[in-house]
Write a protein that holds these residues in place. Structure first.
Motif, PDB file in Angstrom:
ATOM      1  N   LEU A 151      62.688  -2.665 133.435  1.00  0.00           N
ATOM      2  CA  LEU A 151      61.612  -3.339 134.164  1.00  0.00           C
ATOM      3  C   LEU A 151      61.264  -2.406 135.319  1.00  0.00           C
ATOM      4  O   LEU A 151      61.918  -2.430 136.349  1.00  0.00           O
ATOM      5  CB  LEU A 151      62.073  -4.703 134.683  1.00  0.00           C
ATOM      6  CG  LEU A 151      62.526  -5.705 133.618  1.00  0.00           C
ATOM      7  CD1 LEU A 151      63.211  -6.897 134.261  1.00  0.00           C
ATOM      8  CD2 LEU A 151      61.339  -6.161 132.780  1.00  0.00           C
ATOM      9  N   ARG A 152      60.241  -1.586 135.151  1.00  0.00           N
ATOM     10  CA  ARG A 152      60.064  -0.465 136.076  1.00  0.00           C
ATOM     11  C   ARG A 152      59.174  -0.747 137.276  1.00  0.00           C
ATOM     12  O   ARG A 152      59.575  -0.566 138.423  1.00  0.00           O
ATOM     13  CB  ARG A 152      59.507   0.745 135.328  1.00  0.00           C
ATOM     14  CG  ARG A 152      59.400   1.984 136.217  1.00  0.00           C
ATOM     15  CD  ARG A 152      58.615   3.094 135.565  1.00  0.00           C
ATOM     16  NE  ARG A 152      58.622   4.303 136.387  1.00  0.00           N
ATOM     17  CZ  ARG A 152      57.815   4.520 137.418  1.00  0.00           C
ATOM     18  NH1 ARG A 152      56.913   3.591 137.759  1.00  0.00           N
ATOM     19  NH2 ARG A 152      57.884   5.636 138.103  1.00  0.00           N
ATOM     20  N   SER A 153      57.923  -1.163 137.021  1.00  0.00           N
ATOM     21  CA  SER A 153      56.953  -1.203 138.111  1.00  0.00           C
ATOM     22  C   SER A 153      55.729  -2.031 137.726  1.00  0.00           C
ATOM     23  O   SER A 153      55.594  -2.477 136.587  1.00  0.00           O
ATOM     24  CB  SER A 153      56.511   0.222 138.469  1.00  0.00           C
ATOM     25  OG  SER A 153      56.064   0.912 137.314  1.00  0.00           O
ATOM     26  N   ALA A 154      54.824  -2.176 138.702  1.00  0.00           N
ATOM     27  CA  ALA A 154      53.593  -2.913 138.437  1.00  0.00           C
ATOM     28  C   ALA A 154      52.673  -2.121 137.522  1.00  0.00           C
ATOM     29  O   ALA A 154      52.008  -2.679 136.652  1.00  0.00           O
ATOM     30  CB  ALA A 154      52.875  -3.244 139.741  1.00  0.00           C
ATOM     31  N   THR A 155      52.637  -0.804 137.690  1.00  0.00           N
ATOM     32  CA  THR A 155      51.793   0.032 136.843  1.00  0.00           C
ATOM     33  C   THR A 155      52.496   1.354 136.564  1.00  0.00           C
ATOM     34  O   THR A 155      53.613   1.592 137.036  1.00  0.00           O
ATOM     35  CB  THR A 155      50.413   0.265 137.493  1.00  0.00           C
ATOM     36  OG1 THR A 155      49.556   0.935 136.566  1.00  0.00           O
ATOM     37  CG2 THR A 155      50.521   1.080 138.767  1.00  0.00           C
ATOM     38  N   THR A 156      51.864   2.232 135.790  1.00  0.00           N
ATOM     39  CA  THR A 156      52.500   3.482 135.381  1.00  0.00           C
ATOM     40  C   THR A 156      52.563   4.477 136.535  1.00  0.00           C
ATOM     41  O   THR A 156      51.782   4.406 137.488  1.00  0.00           O
ATOM     42  CB  THR A 156      51.734   4.144 134.219  1.00  0.00           C
ATOM     43  OG1 THR A 156      50.464   4.600 134.695  1.00  0.00           O
ATOM     44  CG2 THR A 156      51.524   3.155 133.080  1.00  0.00           C
ATOM     45  N   TYR A 157      53.460   5.427 136.402  1.00  0.00           N
ATOM     46  CA  TYR A 157      53.653   6.414 137.466  1.00  0.00           C
ATOM     47  C   TYR A 157      52.460   7.355 137.611  1.00  0.00           C
ATOM     48  O   TYR A 157      52.311   8.031 138.628  1.00  0.00           O
ATOM     49  CB  TYR A 157      54.929   7.219 137.206  1.00  0.00           C
ATOM     50  CG  TYR A 157      54.871   8.105 135.984  1.00  0.00           C
ATOM     51  CD1 TYR A 157      54.499   9.435 136.088  1.00  0.00           C
ATOM     52  CD2 TYR A 157      55.201   7.606 134.722  1.00  0.00           C
ATOM     53  CE1 TYR A 157      54.437  10.251 134.969  1.00  0.00           C
ATOM     54  CE2 TYR A 157      55.136   8.406 133.604  1.00  0.00           C
ATOM     55  CZ  TYR A 157      54.761   9.729 133.729  1.00  0.00           C
ATOM     56  OH  TYR A 157      54.693  10.526 132.603  1.00  0.00           O
ATOM     57  N   VAL A 158      51.585   7.415 136.591  1.00  0.00           N
ATOM     58  CA  VAL A 158      50.426   8.310 136.671  1.00  0.00           C
ATOM     59  C   VAL A 158      49.195   7.605 137.234  1.00  0.00           C
ATOM     60  O   VAL A 158      48.145   8.225 137.408  1.00  0.00           O
ATOM     61  CB  VAL A 158      50.083   8.899 135.277  1.00  0.00           C
ATOM     62  CG1 VAL A 158      51.221   9.759 134.773  1.00  0.00           C
ATOM     63  CG2 VAL A 158      49.748   7.794 134.276  1.00  0.00           C
TER      64      VAL A 158
ATOM     65  N   ALA B 228      64.444  -9.415 141.418  1.00  0.00           N
ATOM     66  CA  ALA B 228      63.537  -8.325 141.050  1.00  0.00           C
ATOM     67  C   ALA B 228      62.427  -8.821 140.133  1.00  0.00           C
ATOM     68  O   ALA B 228      61.253  -8.441 140.287  1.00  0.00           O
ATOM     69  CB  ALA B 228      64.316  -7.206 140.373  1.00  0.00           C
ATOM     70  N   MET B 229      62.773  -9.680 139.166  1.00  0.00           N
ATOM     71  CA  MET B 229      61.762 -10.203 138.246  1.00  0.00           C
ATOM     72  C   MET B 229      60.748 -11.084 138.968  1.00  0.00           C
ATOM     73  O   MET B 229      59.537 -10.978 138.740  1.00  0.00           O
ATOM     74  CB  MET B 229      62.424 -10.975 137.098  1.00  0.00           C
ATOM     75  CG  MET B 229      63.171 -10.097 136.121  1.00  0.00           C
ATOM     76  SD  MET B 229      63.593 -10.931 134.558  1.00  0.00           S
ATOM     77  CE  MET B 229      64.687 -12.227 135.148  1.00  0.00           C
ATOM     78  N   GLU B 230      61.228 -11.961 139.835  1.00  0.00           N
ATOM     79  CA  GLU B 230      60.316 -12.818 140.590  1.00  0.00           C
ATOM     80  C   GLU B 230      59.408 -11.980 141.490  1.00  0.00           C
ATOM     81  O   GLU B 230      58.204 -12.261 141.607  1.00  0.00           O
ATOM     82  CB  GLU B 230      61.126 -13.812 141.433  1.00  0.00           C
ATOM     83  CG  GLU B 230      61.852 -14.862 140.595  1.00  0.00           C
ATOM     84  CD  GLU B 230      62.766 -15.739 141.440  1.00  0.00           C
ATOM     85  OE1 GLU B 230      62.858 -15.477 142.658  1.00  0.00           O
ATOM     86  OE2 GLU B 230      63.375 -16.675 140.881  1.00  0.00           O
ATOM     87  N   SER B 231      59.964 -10.941 142.099  1.00  0.00           N
ATOM     88  CA  SER B 231      59.169 -10.059 142.953  1.00  0.00           C
ATOM     89  C   SER B 231      58.147  -9.276 142.138  1.00  0.00           C
ATOM     90  O   SER B 231      57.017  -9.037 142.594  1.00  0.00           O
ATOM     91  CB  SER B 231      60.080  -9.082 143.700  1.00  0.00           C
ATOM     92  OG  SER B 231      60.976  -9.762 144.556  1.00  0.00           O
ATOM     93  N   LEU B 232      58.527  -8.880 140.918  1.00  0.00           N
ATOM     94  CA  LEU B 232      57.624  -8.118 140.064  1.00  0.00           C
ATOM     95  C   LEU B 232      56.427  -8.962 139.633  1.00  0.00           C
ATOM     96  O   LEU B 232      55.302  -8.454 139.526  1.00  0.00           O
ATOM     97  CB  LEU B 232      58.388  -7.600 138.838  1.00  0.00           C
ATOM     98  CG  LEU B 232      57.779  -6.431 138.047  1.00  0.00           C
ATOM     99  CD1 LEU B 232      57.384  -5.281 138.966  1.00  0.00           C
ATOM    100  CD2 LEU B 232      58.769  -5.963 136.993  1.00  0.00           C
ATOM    101  N   VAL B 233      56.655 -10.243 139.400  1.00  0.00           N
ATOM    102  CA  VAL B 233      55.555 -11.150 139.077  1.00  0.00           C
ATOM    103  C   VAL B 233      54.570 -11.214 140.244  1.00  0.00           C
ATOM    104  O   VAL B 233      53.347 -11.122 140.060  1.00  0.00           O
ATOM    105  CB  VAL B 233      56.081 -12.559 138.732  1.00  0.00           C
ATOM    106  CG1 VAL B 233      54.915 -13.555 138.621  1.00  0.00           C
ATOM    107  CG2 VAL B 233      56.872 -12.528 137.424  1.00  0.00           C
ATOM    108  N   LYS B 234      55.094 -11.352 141.469  1.00  0.00           N
ATOM    109  CA  LYS B 234      54.240 -11.406 142.660  1.00  0.00           C
ATOM    110  C   LYS B 234      53.513 -10.082 142.876  1.00  0.00           C
ATOM    111  O   LYS B 234      52.329 -10.059 143.231  1.00  0.00           O
ATOM    112  CB  LYS B 234      55.081 -11.737 143.890  1.00  0.00           C
ATOM    113  CG  LYS B 234      55.710 -13.122 143.863  1.00  0.00           C
ATOM    114  CD  LYS B 234      56.604 -13.342 145.080  1.00  0.00           C
ATOM    115  CE  LYS B 234      57.278 -14.707 145.027  1.00  0.00           C
ATOM    116  NZ  LYS B 234      58.215 -14.894 146.172  1.00  0.00           N
ATOM    117  N   LEU B 235      54.223  -8.981 142.633  1.00  0.00           N
ATOM    118  CA  LEU B 235      53.628  -7.661 142.821  1.00  0.00           C
ATOM    119  C   LEU B 235      52.495  -7.431 141.821  1.00  0.00           C
ATOM    120  O   LEU B 235      51.454  -6.862 142.159  1.00  0.00           O
ATOM    121  CB  LEU B 235      54.703  -6.583 142.665  1.00  0.00           C
ATOM    122  CG  LEU B 235      54.279  -5.145 142.980  1.00  0.00           C
ATOM    123  CD1 LEU B 235      53.906  -5.016 144.451  1.00  0.00           C
ATOM    124  CD2 LEU B 235      55.400  -4.172 142.631  1.00  0.00           C
TER     125      LEU B 235
END
Length: 424
Positions: free
Chosen positions: A159-166, A406-413
């Protein structure tokens, strides 16, 4: 130099490279089916020499890092947990990873970049991010080898991030919220040992009822909230409504990704996978999903870039959340992608053509013969990979946290990202 000498040819064969020559004398260098170089003049010959040097450097680097991991694996005095009790009393050195990211996930501020390495201040441990060989990773690896310092390879979490690193956006959306650190090898490397592989194969490592229950809760939250590695793509549960009948998903990947070459796969694996998907599902629509990195950047290539579409064979380039897409398909064909494990979590029939970390333990159908030391349930694999093996950061506070936070924060992010940049 008009053509490679014998030593270079050996290197070419080892790395899957080949040179062809046309009647006009033009030579071409290929990696699989992808043309890397074409030359007839001295300028191209110089470019070829540069390519050979880079490939040689990469090969030597991988050999060195594998040698270090083998030594650490066989050393009974090796401190495999030095990262997690170091805090600020031990000095860390890192490469190919932001010092701030590493400091956040480890809860330590006593970490420096390999670019700032000084022989007057020898580190207690070293972290190299990924199996690449830029100069800072070469420096860090050589320091580990010369001074016998514990070396860890880090990778982005599942579960990495909101969007891709590029992506071109604020750093909070591209910054990883999870990492894993392995002192024995990359988790996706089927040719080498790893800490995750050790967890999964350990005959004495049995999970409690509470641990399995926690894994099920996390899986349910993940699927219900459509959480995946990159989370910027829109959730569209009706994208495929216009396609009647059964739908089979074939997952493409970024060409040349290290997880493929060290995941028991090659160009031929992808060719075979598509052929089998078509042959085994004659009454279904075959959908080939392009990797999001390929969509995001024209510099990233894919294995099915030259796919010829037919009435029943379609390339799917629409931006769509992977979980949302998986839910609309009946069967999934995958090589080494995390997509396959996510499809298993969604309860789908998954055909696995490579040797990813989750293959061979009794989940999905393995199209390669694999020998594991024990069988694992989906919940066990999830717990050991996503919870025990992976370390998380709250993206808003930049503090270490558990997977649930982390999962709950990722949803908000993700919701914040969509408000700012849209979900297109």
């Amino acid at each position: 130099m008009a053509s490679p000498d014998n030593n270079q040819r050996v290197l070419f064969n080892k790395l899957g490279l080949k040179i062809t020559e046309s009647e006009s004398g033009r030579r071409r260098l290929y990696l699989g089916q992808v043309k890397l170089l074409s030359w007839k003049s001295q300028d191209y010959v110089k470019q070829l020499n540069t390519t050979i040097q880079e490939l040689t450097q990469q090969s030597q680097y991988l050999g060195t890092i594998d040698s270090i991991f083998n030594t650490q694996l066989q050393d009974p005095t090796f401190e495999a947990d030095i990262l997690y009790h170091s805090q600020n009393d031990k000095l860390g050195l890192c490469s190919c990873i932001a010092v701030s990211d590493l400091s956040a996930v480890l809860g330590s501020t006593n970490i420096t970049s390999a670019y700032q390495y000084s022989p007057n201040k020898i580190p207690n441990y070293i972290v190299v991010h990924g199996l690449r060989s830029p100069i800072d990773s070469i420096v860090a690896t050589n320091v580990a080898k010369n001074y016998n310092i514990p070396l860890f390879i880090s990778e982005d979490g599942f579960l990495r991030s909101a969007t891709t690193y590029v992506a071109n956006c604020a750093h909070i959306y591209t910054r990883p919220v999870s990492f894993n650190f392995d002192p024995y090898g990359a988790y996706f490397d089927c040719t080498h040992h790893s800490l995750l592989k050790q967890y999964l194969n350990d005959p004495n490592l049995n999970l409690s009822a509470e641990q399995l229950s926690r894994a099920r809760r996390c899986i349910e939250f993940l699927i219900t909230n459509y959480l995946t590695k990159y989370n910027h793509q829109p959730i569209n549960d009706h994208l495929l409504d216009h396609i009647k009948g059964k739908k089979v998903l074939v997952v493409d990947q970024s060409y040349g990704d290290m997880s493929i070459y060290r995941g028991g796969a090659s160009d031929l694996t992808f060719k075979l996978m598509l052929e089998k998907a078509c042959d085994e599902n004659p009454d279904s629509t075959i959908l080939v999903k392009t990797h999001p990195d390929v969509i995001a950047s024209n510099k990233v290539k894919a294995y099915y870039a030259n796919l010829v579409q037919t009435d029943n064979l379609k390339r799917l380039t629409d931006a769509i959340n992977p979980i949302s897409l998986i839910k609309q398909c009946d069967r999934v064909y995958v090589c080494t992608s995390q997509f396959g494990f996510e499809a298993l979590m969604c309860g789908k029939d998954v055909q696995i053509f490579g040797r990813p970390f989750y293959a061979g333990y009794g989940v999905g159908t393995n199209r390669q013969t694999m020998q594991r030391q024990r069988q694992r349930s989906l919940e066990e694999i999830f717990y050991l990979a996503y919870i025990q093996y992976t370390h998380y950061i709250n993206p808003f506070t930049q503090k270490p946290c558990e997977i649930e936070e982390a999962m709950e924060s990722l949803v908000k992010l993700r919701e914040q990202y969509w408000r700012e940049y849209g979900s297109k």
